[in-house]
Design a protein around this motif. Structure first.
Motif, PDB file in Angstrom:
ATOM      1  N   LYS A 296      -7.188   3.068  12.159  1.00  0.00           N
ATOM      2  CA  LYS A 296      -6.210   2.090  11.660  1.00  0.00           C
ATOM      3  C   LYS A 296      -6.632   1.533  10.301  1.00  0.00           C
ATOM      4  CE  LYS A 296      -4.754  -2.664  12.653  1.00  0.00           C
ATOM      5  NZ  LYS A 296      -5.551  -3.247  11.555  1.00  0.00           N
ATOM      6  N   GLU A 297      -7.903   1.148  10.177  1.00  0.00           N
ATOM      7  CA  GLU A 297      -8.388   0.573   8.925  1.00  0.00           C
ATOM      8  C   GLU A 297      -8.380   1.600   7.794  1.00  0.00           C
ATOM      9  OE1 GLU A 297      -9.705  -3.021   8.447  1.00  0.00           O
ATOM     10  OE2 GLU A 297      -8.001  -2.681   9.781  1.00  0.00           O
ATOM     11  N   PHE A 298      -8.751   2.823   8.096  1.00  0.00           N
ATOM     12  CA  PHE A 298      -8.740   3.873   7.083  1.00  0.00           C
ATOM     13  C   PHE A 298      -7.312   4.165   6.628  1.00  0.00           C
ATOM     14  CE2 PHE A 298      -8.678   8.403   5.840  1.00  0.00           C
ATOM     15  CZ  PHE A 298      -9.586   8.346   4.789  1.00  0.00           C
ATOM     16  N   LYS A 299      -6.404   4.200   7.579  1.00  0.00           N
ATOM     17  CA  LYS A 299      -4.993   4.436   7.253  1.00  0.00           C
ATOM     18  C   LYS A 299      -4.447   3.309   6.376  1.00  0.00           C
ATOM     19  CE  LYS A 299      -0.490   5.074   9.485  1.00  0.00           C
ATOM     20  NZ  LYS A 299       0.230   5.117  10.791  1.00  0.00           N
ATOM     21  N   LYS A 300      -4.818   2.064   6.727  1.00  0.00           N
ATOM     22  CA  LYS A 300      -4.363   0.916   5.938  1.00  0.00           C
ATOM     23  C   LYS A 300      -4.907   0.982   4.516  1.00  0.00           C
ATOM     24  CE  LYS A 300      -6.130  -3.190   6.626  1.00  0.00           C
ATOM     25  NZ  LYS A 300      -6.468  -4.510   7.243  1.00  0.00           N
ATOM     26  N   LEU A 301      -6.172   1.386   4.380  1.00  0.00           N
ATOM     27  CA  LEU A 301      -6.784   1.505   3.059  1.00  0.00           C
ATOM     28  C   LEU A 301      -6.060   2.538   2.207  1.00  0.00           C
ATOM     29  CD1 LEU A 301      -9.104   0.912   1.051  1.00  0.00           C
ATOM     30  CD2 LEU A 301     -10.430   2.681   2.221  1.00  0.00           C
ATOM     31  N   ILE A 302      -5.746   3.690   2.801  1.00  0.00           N
ATOM     32  CA  ILE A 302      -5.061   4.757   2.064  1.00  0.00           C
ATOM     33  C   ILE A 302      -3.673   4.302   1.630  1.00  0.00           C
ATOM     34  CG2 ILE A 302      -4.093   7.072   2.226  1.00  0.00           C
ATOM     35  CD1 ILE A 302      -7.120   7.018   1.986  1.00  0.00           C
ATOM     36  N   SER A 305      -3.970   1.405  -1.139  1.00  0.00           N
ATOM     37  CA  SER A 305      -4.439   1.902  -2.436  1.00  0.00           C
ATOM     38  C   SER A 305      -3.412   2.818  -3.076  1.00  0.00           C
ATOM     39  CB  SER A 305      -5.778   2.623  -2.269  1.00  0.00           C
ATOM     40  OG  SER A 305      -5.673   3.684  -1.348  1.00  0.00           O
ATOM     41  N   SER A 306      -2.762   3.653  -2.269  1.00  0.00           N
ATOM     42  CA  SER A 306      -1.723   4.547  -2.806  1.00  0.00           C
ATOM     43  C   SER A 306      -0.553   3.746  -3.354  1.00  0.00           C
ATOM     44  CB  SER A 306      -1.239   5.506  -1.714  1.00  0.00           C
ATOM     45  OG  SER A 306      -2.296   6.313  -1.250  1.00  0.00           O
ATOM     46  N   LYS A 307      -0.184   2.704  -2.637  1.00  0.00           N
ATOM     47  CA  LYS A 307       0.929   1.862  -3.088  1.00  0.00           C
ATOM     48  C   LYS A 307       0.603   1.195  -4.422  1.00  0.00           C
ATOM     49  CE  LYS A 307       3.880  -1.953  -1.508  1.00  0.00           C
ATOM     50  NZ  LYS A 307       3.566  -2.915  -2.574  1.00  0.00           N
ATOM     51  N   LYS A 308      -0.638   0.706  -4.549  1.00  0.00           N
ATOM     52  CA  LYS A 308      -1.025   0.048  -5.796  1.00  0.00           C
ATOM     53  C   LYS A 308      -1.047   1.022  -6.969  1.00  0.00           C
ATOM     54  CE  LYS A 308      -3.691  -3.969  -4.242  1.00  0.00           C
ATOM     55  NZ  LYS A 308      -2.888  -4.937  -5.023  1.00  0.00           N
ATOM     56  N   ILE A 309      -1.589   2.223  -6.721  1.00  0.00           N
ATOM     57  CA  ILE A 309      -1.766   3.193  -7.808  1.00  0.00           C
ATOM     58  C   ILE A 309      -0.445   3.855  -8.195  1.00  0.00           C
ATOM     59  CG2 ILE A 309      -2.869   5.373  -8.458  1.00  0.00           C
ATOM     60  CD1 ILE A 309      -5.222   4.549  -6.650  1.00  0.00           C
ATOM     61  N   LEU A 313       1.452  -0.251  -9.856  1.00  0.00           N
ATOM     62  CA  LEU A 313       0.976  -0.141 -11.233  1.00  0.00           C
ATOM     63  C   LEU A 313       2.034   0.435 -12.170  1.00  0.00           C
ATOM     64  CD1 LEU A 313      -1.350  -0.527 -13.206  1.00  0.00           C
ATOM     65  CD2 LEU A 313      -2.217   1.734 -12.561  1.00  0.00           C
ATOM     66  N   PRO A 314       2.687   1.571 -11.824  1.00  0.00           N
ATOM     67  CA  PRO A 314       3.752   2.077 -12.711  1.00  0.00           C
ATOM     68  C   PRO A 314       4.889   1.073 -12.898  1.00  0.00           C
ATOM     69  CG  PRO A 314       3.083   3.782 -11.168  1.00  0.00           C
ATOM     70  CD  PRO A 314       2.413   2.515 -10.723  1.00  0.00           C
ATOM     71  N   LYS A 315       5.256   0.379 -11.817  1.00  0.00           N
ATOM     72  CA  LYS A 315       6.318  -0.620 -11.935  1.00  0.00           C
ATOM     73  C   LYS A 315       5.925  -1.738 -12.891  1.00  0.00           C
ATOM     74  CE  LYS A 315       8.876  -0.242  -7.577  1.00  0.00           C
ATOM     75  NZ  LYS A 315       9.241  -0.932  -6.312  1.00  0.00           N
ATOM     76  N   LYS A 316       4.666  -2.145 -12.797  1.00  0.00           N
ATOM     77  CA  LYS A 316       4.183  -3.219 -13.664  1.00  0.00           C
ATOM     78  C   LYS A 316       4.203  -2.786 -15.124  1.00  0.00           C
ATOM     79  CE  LYS A 316       0.300  -6.427 -14.173  1.00  0.00           C
ATOM     80  NZ  LYS A 316      -1.047  -6.811 -13.647  1.00  0.00           N
ATOM     81  N   ILE A 317       3.765  -1.548 -15.379  1.00  0.00           N
ATOM     82  CA  ILE A 317       3.756  -1.032 -16.754  1.00  0.00           C
ATOM     83  C   ILE A 317       5.173  -0.937 -17.302  1.00  0.00           C
ATOM     84  CG2 ILE A 317       3.219   0.977 -18.180  1.00  0.00           C
ATOM     85  CD1 ILE A 317       0.840   1.504 -16.309  1.00  0.00           C
TER      86      ILE A 317
END
Length: 530
Positions: A296-302, A305-309, A313-317
């Protein structure tokens, strides 16, 4: 801002990596309430090292450790330093039901942050040296002797940020009393600026305590220290307070043992259970099948992090690009080139804002603020102030070219990595040198004073080069006319110290180090004039 648990009027006093502090008005008087929280980077560090967010936020035993440490140090600090150093005494530690985090109520002590050097004030800058040499370094030694190995981080051992854990009070007889207001760390003691401290002190103590050092106390050493100084402690505080001290040490030991007994899985599950992110039924399931928790924790991390990257991030730029008004961009460029009034306004508005910031931080008195603003208005006709406005105004356009054009030139293969790095590093210095070189030539042909100092200082990369014309103003000025230029130099260096990641920030030793560096520049310019 969320409503506080007491529903009483609250004023934010400050914030750090471990939480926010509010001033609370209660029927019995003012208290300082620390609401524990953490930023993204600190939370990541805790998750990696301990398996959960900062324990101060959610774990009651760890919270009680903070409470009893303050109770113990209330006695020991007075024993060590007398009236030279005080601590903010703990009043109560409990769960804040509305915010779903822990809170610690402590004594409110009205003090101020250590004074920065500025044109009107050099003597108060001795406060930093006095705090370091007469309080922080002796305190670190005493803490180690008495078993508070983890707390030396908050006392400043290898940690320049710890300077803002202390306030100063000016007493009636002109002596200074320092107050230790923050004793709870935001991150484990593994990131000192002084790397040798990491290997000679913090890493060995991690092995000693069998954990990553995070405000840990060697209770056996503390007990031995207390009994070793039993006679002196009883003479100073009396028998009742001595035995109360021993009781606090016993309570600290009990709560610290409970916290340390938790395994990584238990910390993670109990954290999310306390925060209401999982149910008791889910928690029991994770305890029964630990692999499910780690999946669960590994899935949440992926996912996060994928959502941010790939999403955030593209939306912010894109959003930042869309906000750019290209018409205003080119209009301001033309005004910067052709309008002296506009250039002067850029400089005047910038300096006015910075004066206001210093005033809000209580680093300038109302009288000093008024003098600087008056002098700024009087110097609005100065060519050098206008030139300073050019250097400030050029930054936007230079950065736009550096980051908006040259990366694509590199991708196209016209320049290599070294050239791109040099352009990004030296672009500002190059633009300042070109402009000031032109002004140097112009002044020579018109028989005016040559801005030679601005020319050479402007060659320095990064923010330091921005003080080129303030240095020239300082060199050419006399008496009160140099106050504004001096302020700009102090402010620029102070901002550099405040902008340094991790170890910088307001009221840190890093900020004061750079602030004091400005004095050396100003003295050097003064020597050039003689």
């Amino acid at each position: 801002m969320d409503r506080l648990q007491t529903n009483m009027k609250a004023k934010e006093l400050g914030a750090g990596r471990s939480g926010q502090v509010f001033l609370i008005e209660t029927p019995s008087g003012k208290i300082a309430r620390k609401i524990f929280s953490g930023d993204s980077l600190a939370s990541l560090v805790h998750y990696v090292l301990f398996g959960s967010d900062n324990a101060y936020i959610w774990n009651n035993d760890f919270l009680q450790c903070a409470y009893y440490r303050r109770k113990i140090l209330d006695v020991l600090v007075e024993y060590w330093f007398g009236s030279k150093l005080k601590i903010a005494r703990a009043i109560e530690a409990k769960w804040n039901q509305e915010r779903h985090v822990n809170q610690l109520d402590a004594e409110f002590i009205s003090g101020r942050n250590l004074a920065l050097r500025q044109p009107f004030n050099v003597t108060h800058s001795q406060e930093v040296n006095e705090l370091l040499e007469k309080v922080m370094k002796p305190l670190q030694k005493r803490l180690v002797e008495s078993g508070f190995d983890g707390l030396v981080w908050q006392a400043g051992k290898g940690n320049p940020v710890a300077l803002n854990n202390f306030l100063v009070i000016n007493t009636e007889n002109c002596d200074r009393t320092f107050v230790w207001i923050d004793m709870e760390s935001g991150v484990p003691a593994l990131f000192p600026l002084n790397i040798s401290t990491l290997w000679t002190f913090y890493i060995p103590n991690c092995f000693k305590h069998k954990t990553f050092l995070f405000d840990d106390v060697d209770v056996q050493t503390l007990i031995a220290y207390t009994y070793q100084h039993e006679k002196e402690l009883k003479e100073k505080f009396g028998n009742d307070r001595f035995y109360e001290l021993l009781a606090h040490i016993g309570n600290l030991d009990q709560h610290q043992r409970k916290w340390r007994s938790l395994k990584r899985l238990e910390r993670g599950v109990f954290h999310q259970l306390k925060k209401g992110k999982i149910t008791q039924k889910q928690a029991n399931r994770y305890f029964k099948f630990p692999i499910l928790w780690f999946i669960k924790e590994f899935k949440k991390l992926i996912i996060k992090s994928s959502k941010k990257i790939f999403n955030d991030l593209p939306k912010k730029i894109i959003k930042q690009i869309q906000k750019i008004s290209y018409l205003d961009f080119f209009r301001n460029l033309c005004r910067l080139i052709f309008s002296r009034r506009h250039r002067t306004k850029i400089a005047r508005d910038y300096v006015s804002r910075r004066i206001e910031v210093w005033s809000d931080r209580k680093q300038l008195s109302p009288e000093e603020t008024e003098i600087l603003l008056t002098r700024l208005n009087q110097e609005s006709g100065s060519d050098y102030l206008s030139d300073f406005g050019v250097h400030l105004g050029m930054k936007v356009f230079v950065k736009a070219i550096e980051y908006g054009i040259f990366p694509f030139v590199y991708i196209a293969g016209f320049i290599d990595e070294v050239t791109l790095a040099l352009i990004l590093l030296m672009g500002g210095a190059l633009s300042r040198t070109i402009y000031t070189g032109f002004r140097l030539f112009q002044s020579a042909t018109e028989g005016k004073e040559l801005p030679w100092l601005a020319f050479f200082v402007g060659m320095i990369p990064l923010m330091i080069g921005n003080i080129a014309y303030p240095c020239q103003m300082l060199y050419s000025a006399a008496g009160q006319r140099g106050k504004v230029a001096s302020f700009i130099v102090y402010d620029t260096f102070t901002r550099i110290g405040g902008a340094i990641p991790i170890w910088g920030g307001e009221d840190t030793l890093t900020e004061h180090f750079f602030n004091h560096g400005a004095s050396k520049i100003i003295r050097f310019i003064g020597a050039l004039k003689r």
